[in-house]
Design a protein around this motif. Structure first.
Motif, PDB file in Angstrom:
ATOM      1  N   ALA A 287      -5.126  -1.669   6.352  1.00 12.38           N
ATOM      2  CA  ALA A 287      -5.383  -1.941   4.934  1.00 12.38           C
ATOM      3  C   ALA A 287      -6.320  -3.121   4.774  1.00 12.38           C
ATOM      4  CB  ALA A 287      -4.067  -2.203   4.203  1.00 12.38           C
TER       5      ALA A 287
ATOM      6  N   ARG B 229      -3.360  -8.070  -5.691  1.00 11.56           N
ATOM      7  CA  ARG B 229      -4.217  -8.233  -4.516  1.00 11.56           C
ATOM      8  C   ARG B 229      -3.465  -8.959  -3.396  1.00 11.56           C
ATOM      9  NH1 ARG B 229      -9.478  -7.315  -6.379  1.00 11.56           N
ATOM     10  NH2 ARG B 229      -9.694  -7.465  -8.640  1.00 11.56           N
TER      11      ARG B 229
ATOM     12  N   THR C 281     -10.111  -2.924   3.017  1.00  4.43           N
ATOM     13  CA  THR C 281     -10.537  -3.693   1.854  1.00  4.43           C
ATOM     14  C   THR C 281     -11.756  -4.550   2.158  1.00  4.43           C
ATOM     15  OG1 THR C 281      -9.033  -5.503   2.399  1.00  4.43           O
ATOM     16  CG2 THR C 281      -8.210  -3.809   0.916  1.00  4.43           C
TER      17      THR C 281
ATOM     18  N   TRP D 233       0.820  -1.209   0.000  1.00  2.00           N
ATOM     19  CA  TRP D 233       0.000   0.000   0.000  1.00  2.00           C
ATOM     20  C   TRP D 233       0.851   1.255   0.000  1.00  2.00           C
ATOM     21  CZ3 TRP D 233      -3.613   1.456   4.709  1.00  2.00           C
ATOM     22  CH2 TRP D 233      -4.402   2.579   4.353  1.00  2.00           C
TER      23      TRP D 233
ATOM     24  N   GLU E 106     -10.253  -8.543  -2.003  1.00  3.75           N
ATOM     25  CA  GLU E 106     -10.292  -7.189  -2.540  1.00  3.75           C
ATOM     26  C   GLU E 106      -8.891  -6.646  -2.765  1.00  3.75           C
ATOM     27  OE1 GLU E 106     -13.043  -5.558  -3.391  1.00  3.75           O
ATOM     28  OE2 GLU E 106     -14.151  -7.352  -2.883  1.00  3.75           O
ATOM     29  N   ARG E 107      -8.782  -5.668  -3.638  1.00  7.60           N
ATOM     30  CA  ARG E 107      -7.517  -5.003  -3.884  1.00  7.60           C
ATOM     31  C   ARG E 107      -7.138  -4.196  -2.652  1.00  7.60           C
ATOM     32  NH1 ARG E 107      -4.523  -3.830  -8.394  1.00  7.60           N
ATOM     33  NH2 ARG E 107      -6.073  -4.880  -9.649  1.00  7.60           N
ATOM     34  N   VAL E 108      -5.844  -4.260  -2.276  1.00  8.64           N
ATOM     35  CA  VAL E 108      -5.374  -3.484  -1.136  1.00  8.64           C
ATOM     36  C   VAL E 108      -5.619  -2.013  -1.417  1.00  8.64           C
ATOM     37  CG1 VAL E 108      -3.352  -2.884   0.231  1.00  8.64           C
ATOM     38  CG2 VAL E 108      -3.649  -5.222  -0.558  1.00  8.64           C
ATOM     39  N   ALA E 109      -6.120  -1.312  -0.411  1.00  6.80           N
ATOM     40  CA  ALA E 109      -6.455   0.101  -0.598  1.00  6.80           C
ATOM     41  C   ALA E 109      -5.234   0.861  -1.104  1.00  6.80           C
ATOM     42  CB  ALA E 109      -6.912   0.698   0.734  1.00  6.80           C
TER      43      ALA E 109
END
Length: 317
Positions: free
Chosen positions: A303, A151, A307, A123, A312-315
């Motif tokens: 993080a 991800r 998400t 991130w 989910e994709r890491v913020a």
């Protein structure tokens, strides 16, 4: 108004840290207590509750929408339980349930501490911009986590990427995990120091026998200290190359106390990697130091909470 505010916990054998973290990874409030690691499970949970109590007392708490936990492991994210090796009072401890009860039933995301640090480095740190990465913590133990296809990949139980217990020496010394020849058994700080002492290295007048003292001796040219770090570097290189061959990572990030040894570790590590990462699709693999420092566990736990799900994709990634 912080509409993306989350709480984060970083739980280890020495300390339990907590924070309120916004969607940009900024820590707005901190709390910390020592881990009563040798006490019973409820006493350890009392320290966690104390940290959470400091966070919930803040006027910002009402804006928190989830809790992320990065814990020493093994963890079982699917069951919401933790069994940290260095906290014997917690075996199958229902940490998620207990934290949820303390925080008013907020959603709770549990991951291993190595995965949390991976989330932070992807991130905000050295793995930012890389879609396929291994991030490692080389300290008292050796842990890690994976980012695949952009991800975070914690796996079903939250332990994926635990490179410390990849075998790199088939007939090697027994490891505390029950296997033999693990990366951790060769490359962790205590094992670097043990090997140096066994081979004749002696500490200075202060009696410091830590891996940091071995690193200092290596910088001064002590051949036994240098050899102990080179052995650790080869074990790390073998584990990293195996991981890269399996899942095609393009960067490995190395942090933790041993990672702070600098070029005493990284120069032989990069050299050894050329011996192990030989296939064409892993030859461009790079190894770099971690950037996130002591806040990595908290930022990574945040993080994970942001998400709101392992897929989910890491913020911000």
């Amino acid at each position: 108004m912080h509409t993306d505010l989350v709480a984060a916990l970083d739980i280890g054998g020495t300390k339990i840290a907590g924070a309120l973290v916004d969607g940009h990874g900024r820590i707005l409030l901190r709390a910390q207590r020592p881990t009563p690691a040798q006490q019973d499970g409820d006493t350890v949970m009392g320290a966690v509750t104390g940290v959470l109590g400091e966070l919930t007392a803040s006027p910002l708490w009402g804006e928190a929408r989830a809790v992320g936990i990065g814990s020493a492991g093994p963890v079982d994210a699917s069951a919401g339980t933790v069994s940290p090796v260095n906290v014997p009072g917690w075996r199958g401890f229902p940490l998620v349930e207990r934290v949820r009860a303390t925080t008013g039933d907020l959603p709770v995301q549990l991951i291993g501490d190595g995965v949390a640090i991976t989330a932070a480095e992807h991130w905000q740190g050295a793995a930012r911009g890389h879609d396929n990465a291994l991030c490692m913590v080389v300290s008292t133990g050796v842990g890690g986590g994976l980012v695949l296809n952009g991800r975070l990949h914690p796996g079903p139980t939250g332990n994926a990427g635990h490179i410390g217990h990849v075998c790199v020496e088939l007939d090697g010394d027994p490891c505390a995990c029950g296997s033999r020849g693990c990366v951790e058994r060769i490359a962790s700080g205590p094992n670097i120091a043990r090997r140096a002492l066994d081979n004749g290295w002696r500490p200075g007048p202060d009696g410091d026998t830590s891996a940091a003292a071995v690193a200092a001796a290596a910088r001064e040219g002590d051949p036994v200290a240098v050899a102990s770090f080179e052995r650790a570097a080869r074990a790390l290189a073998a584990g990293i190359a195996a991981t890269a061959t399996l899942v095609e990572i393009d960067i490995a990030v190395v942090g933790g106390g041993v990672g702070k040894a600098g070029e005493i570790l990284f120069t032989p590590l990069r050299k050894a990697l050329t011996d192990y990462a030989t296939l064409s699709f892993v030859q461009r693999l790079t190894v770099v130091p971690a950037q996130m420092g002591t806040d990595a566990g908290l930022v990574g736990a945040a993080a994970a909470a942001l998400t709101a799900g392992a897929g989910e994709r890491v913020a911000g990634g």
